[in-house]
Scaffold this motif. Structure first.
Motif, PDB file in Angstrom:
ATOM      1  N   PHE A   1       0.834  -1.207   0.000  1.00  0.00           N
ATOM      2  CA  PHE A   1       0.000   0.000   0.000  1.00  0.00           C
ATOM      3  C   PHE A   1       0.869   1.256   0.000  1.00  0.00           C
ATOM      4  CE2 PHE A   1      -3.773  -2.250   2.239  1.00  0.00           C
ATOM      5  CZ  PHE A   1      -4.193  -2.762   1.026  1.00  0.00           C
ATOM      6  N   PHE A   2       1.940   1.244   0.789  1.00  0.00           N
ATOM      7  CA  PHE A   2       2.831   2.400   0.864  1.00  0.00           C
ATOM      8  C   PHE A   2       3.523   2.643  -0.477  1.00  0.00           C
ATOM      9  CE2 PHE A   2       7.063   4.200   1.919  1.00  0.00           C
ATOM     10  CZ  PHE A   2       6.621   5.444   2.362  1.00  0.00           C
ATOM     11  N   LEU A   3       3.970   1.573  -1.128  1.00  0.00           N
ATOM     12  CA  LEU A   3       4.619   1.729  -2.430  1.00  0.00           C
ATOM     13  C   LEU A   3       3.625   2.214  -3.483  1.00  0.00           C
ATOM     14  CD1 LEU A   3       6.957  -1.387  -2.397  1.00  0.00           C
ATOM     15  CD2 LEU A   3       7.614   1.005  -2.157  1.00  0.00           C
ATOM     16  N   ASN A   4       2.391   1.727  -3.432  1.00  0.00           N
ATOM     17  CA  ASN A   4       1.352   2.246  -4.331  1.00  0.00           C
ATOM     18  C   ASN A   4       1.126   3.733  -4.087  1.00  0.00           C
ATOM     19  OD1 ASN A   4       0.738  -0.057  -5.822  1.00  0.00           O
ATOM     20  ND2 ASN A   4      -0.745  -0.764  -4.324  1.00  0.00           N
TER      21      ASN A   4
ATOM     22  N   LEU B   1       3.323   5.931  -2.907  1.00  0.00           N
ATOM     23  CA  LEU B   1       4.459   6.669  -3.468  1.00  0.00           C
ATOM     24  C   LEU B   1       4.363   6.774  -4.984  1.00  0.00           C
ATOM     25  CD1 LEU B   1       7.443   5.232  -1.409  1.00  0.00           C
ATOM     26  CD2 LEU B   1       6.403   7.488  -1.196  1.00  0.00           C
ATOM     27  N   TYR B   2       3.935   5.695  -5.623  1.00  0.00           N
ATOM     28  CA  TYR B   2       3.804   5.692  -7.074  1.00  0.00           C
ATOM     29  C   TYR B   2       2.747   6.691  -7.537  1.00  0.00           C
ATOM     30  CZ  TYR B   2       2.622   4.080 -11.762  1.00  0.00           C
ATOM     31  OH  TYR B   2       2.345   4.029 -13.101  1.00  0.00           O
ATOM     32  N   PHE B   3       1.569   6.646  -6.927  1.00  0.00           N
ATOM     33  CA  PHE B   3       0.490   7.519  -7.369  1.00  0.00           C
ATOM     34  C   PHE B   3       0.700   8.971  -6.948  1.00  0.00           C
ATOM     35  CE2 PHE B   3      -1.783   3.426  -7.728  1.00  0.00           C
ATOM     36  CZ  PHE B   3      -2.087   3.535  -9.076  1.00  0.00           C
ATOM     37  N   MET B   4       1.498   9.208  -5.924  1.00  0.00           N
ATOM     38  CA  MET B   4       1.840  10.578  -5.539  1.00  0.00           C
ATOM     39  C   MET B   4       3.043  11.097  -6.336  1.00  0.00           C
ATOM     40  SD  MET B   4      -0.488  11.466  -3.532  1.00  0.00           S
ATOM     41  CE  MET B   4       0.140  13.047  -3.094  1.00  0.00           C
ATOM     42  N   GLU B   5       3.580  10.231  -7.186  1.00  0.00           N
ATOM     43  CA  GLU B   5       4.695  10.565  -8.074  1.00  0.00           C
ATOM     44  C   GLU B   5       5.929  11.043  -7.320  1.00  0.00           C
ATOM     45  OE1 GLU B   5       3.167  13.245 -11.042  1.00  0.00           O
ATOM     46  OE2 GLU B   5       1.758  11.758 -11.798  1.00  0.00           O
ATOM     47  N   ASP B   6       6.203  10.404  -6.202  1.00  0.00           N
ATOM     48  CA  ASP B   6       7.427  10.675  -5.440  1.00  0.00           C
ATOM     49  C   ASP B   6       8.517   9.736  -5.958  1.00  0.00           C
ATOM     50  OD1 ASP B   6       9.361  11.375  -3.653  1.00  0.00           O
ATOM     51  OD2 ASP B   6       8.268  10.745  -1.862  1.00  0.00           O
ATOM     52  N   TYR B   7       8.995  10.011  -7.154  1.00  0.00           N
ATOM     53  CA  TYR B   7       9.883   9.089  -7.858  1.00  0.00           C
ATOM     54  C   TYR B   7      11.283   9.023  -7.261  1.00  0.00           C
ATOM     55  CZ  TYR B   7       6.123   8.992 -11.221  1.00  0.00           C
ATOM     56  OH  TYR B   7       4.901   8.836 -11.817  1.00  0.00           O
TER      57      TYR B   7
ATOM     58  N   VAL C   1      11.562   5.093  -7.089  1.00  0.00           N
ATOM     59  CA  VAL C   1      12.304   4.389  -8.142  1.00  0.00           C
ATOM     60  C   VAL C   1      13.261   3.333  -7.588  1.00  0.00           C
ATOM     61  CG1 VAL C   1      14.051   4.715  -9.949  1.00  0.00           C
ATOM     62  CG2 VAL C   1      11.980   6.094  -9.937  1.00  0.00           C
ATOM     63  N   PRO C   2      14.023   3.593  -6.525  1.00  0.00           N
ATOM     64  CA  PRO C   2      14.875   2.513  -6.008  1.00  0.00           C
ATOM     65  C   PRO C   2      14.096   1.304  -5.479  1.00  0.00           C
ATOM     66  CG  PRO C   2      15.605   4.635  -5.167  1.00  0.00           C
ATOM     67  CD  PRO C   2      14.299   4.867  -5.863  1.00  0.00           C
ATOM     68  N   LEU C   3      12.815   1.496  -5.164  1.00  0.00           N
ATOM     69  CA  LEU C   3      11.981   0.414  -4.632  1.00  0.00           C
ATOM     70  C   LEU C   3      11.059  -0.194  -5.685  1.00  0.00           C
ATOM     71  CD1 LEU C   3      10.959   2.206  -1.321  1.00  0.00           C
ATOM     72  CD2 LEU C   3      12.701   0.446  -1.603  1.00  0.00           C
TER      73      LEU C   3
ATOM     74  N   HIS D   1       8.587  -3.412  -5.490  1.00  0.00           N
ATOM     75  CA  HIS D   1       7.143  -3.263  -5.634  1.00  0.00           C
ATOM     76  C   HIS D   1       6.594  -4.279  -6.635  1.00  0.00           C
ATOM     77  CE1 HIS D   1       3.549  -0.438  -6.720  1.00  0.00           C
ATOM     78  NE2 HIS D   1       3.175  -1.426  -5.951  1.00  0.00           N
ATOM     79  N   ALA D   2       7.293  -4.460  -7.739  1.00  0.00           N
ATOM     80  CA  ALA D   2       6.864  -5.437  -8.737  1.00  0.00           C
ATOM     81  C   ALA D   2       6.912  -6.853  -8.167  1.00  0.00           C
ATOM     82  CB  ALA D   2       7.739  -5.338  -9.985  1.00  0.00           C
ATOM     83  N   ALA D   3       7.902  -7.126  -7.318  1.00  0.00           N
ATOM     84  CA  ALA D   3       8.071  -8.476  -6.777  1.00  0.00           C
ATOM     85  C   ALA D   3       7.089  -8.788  -5.648  1.00  0.00           C
ATOM     86  CB  ALA D   3       9.504  -8.651  -6.285  1.00  0.00           C
ATOM     87  N   ILE D   4       6.810  -7.821  -4.796  1.00  0.00           N
ATOM     88  CA  ILE D   4       5.986  -8.100  -3.616  1.00  0.00           C
ATOM     89  C   ILE D   4       4.542  -8.444  -4.007  1.00  0.00           C
ATOM     90  CG2 ILE D   4       5.191  -5.786  -3.021  1.00  0.00           C
ATOM     91  CD1 ILE D   4       5.964  -6.516  -0.096  1.00  0.00           C
TER      92      ILE D   4
END
Length: 161
Positions: A34-37, A39-45, A49-51, A55-58
């Motif tokens: 949820f936290f990574l989603n 960050l993605y939607f808030m565009e905090d790249y 980006v390092p995560l 995110h794709a794996a989890i």
């Protein structure tokens, strides 16, 4: 916030068994997802980006965690360490995604892709097409995994008694 608070309550609970520990792992994994989603939607790249490969794996850990949690409740004596092969797709996705995102594409192009992919941008470069196809394959594999584990969820109670 709910998965995190439920995870903390499980962590502080005096009764510790494999099922509870697996549920704790699942809840914290969901919280991280949820936290990574967010960050993605808030565009905090800069932070995201390092995560991104994580995110794709989890995504590939959620269904196996729920399935193994259910198995550990139905079969209390099950050795969950022998069932870790359920997490191989997650490890494989972490390796492949790390290569594609950080070695093949690079940070600058990955940020450009993340900024414009949701808007339906048509990309000119070949590597952007690779990123787009990789994203579609990832979503398709998560869908297939969801279907496979849904079938497994339905078959498991038949073996319960």
């Amino acid at each position: 916030m709910l998965p995190f608070s439920l995870g903390v309550s499980l962590l502080l609970h005096p009764l510790k068994n494999e099922s509870r520990q697996l549920m704790l792992l699942l809840l914290f994994g969901t919280c991280i997802l949820f936290f990574l989603n967010y960050l993605y939607f808030m565009e905090d790249y800069d932070f995201y980006v390092p995560l991104h490969s994580f995110h794709a794996a989890i995504d590939f850990a959620i269904f196996p965690s729920i399935f193994l949690y259910m198995k550990s409740i139905i079969h209390p004596g099950i050795d969950l360490r022998k069932k870790l092969y359920h997490f191989l797709p997650m490890v494989l996705m972490l390796v492949v995604a790390s290569y594609i995102f950080y070695v093949y594409a690079g940070k600058k192009d990955l940020i450009f892709f993340l900024e414009h992919n949701r808007l339906g941008h048509s990309f000119a470069g070949y590597q952007f097409h690779v990123l787009k196809v990789a994203r579609m394959i990832h979503l398709l594999l998560v869908l297939i995994q969801g279907i496979v584990y849904s079938i497994a969820f339905n078959l498991t109670p038949r073996h319960y008694n």
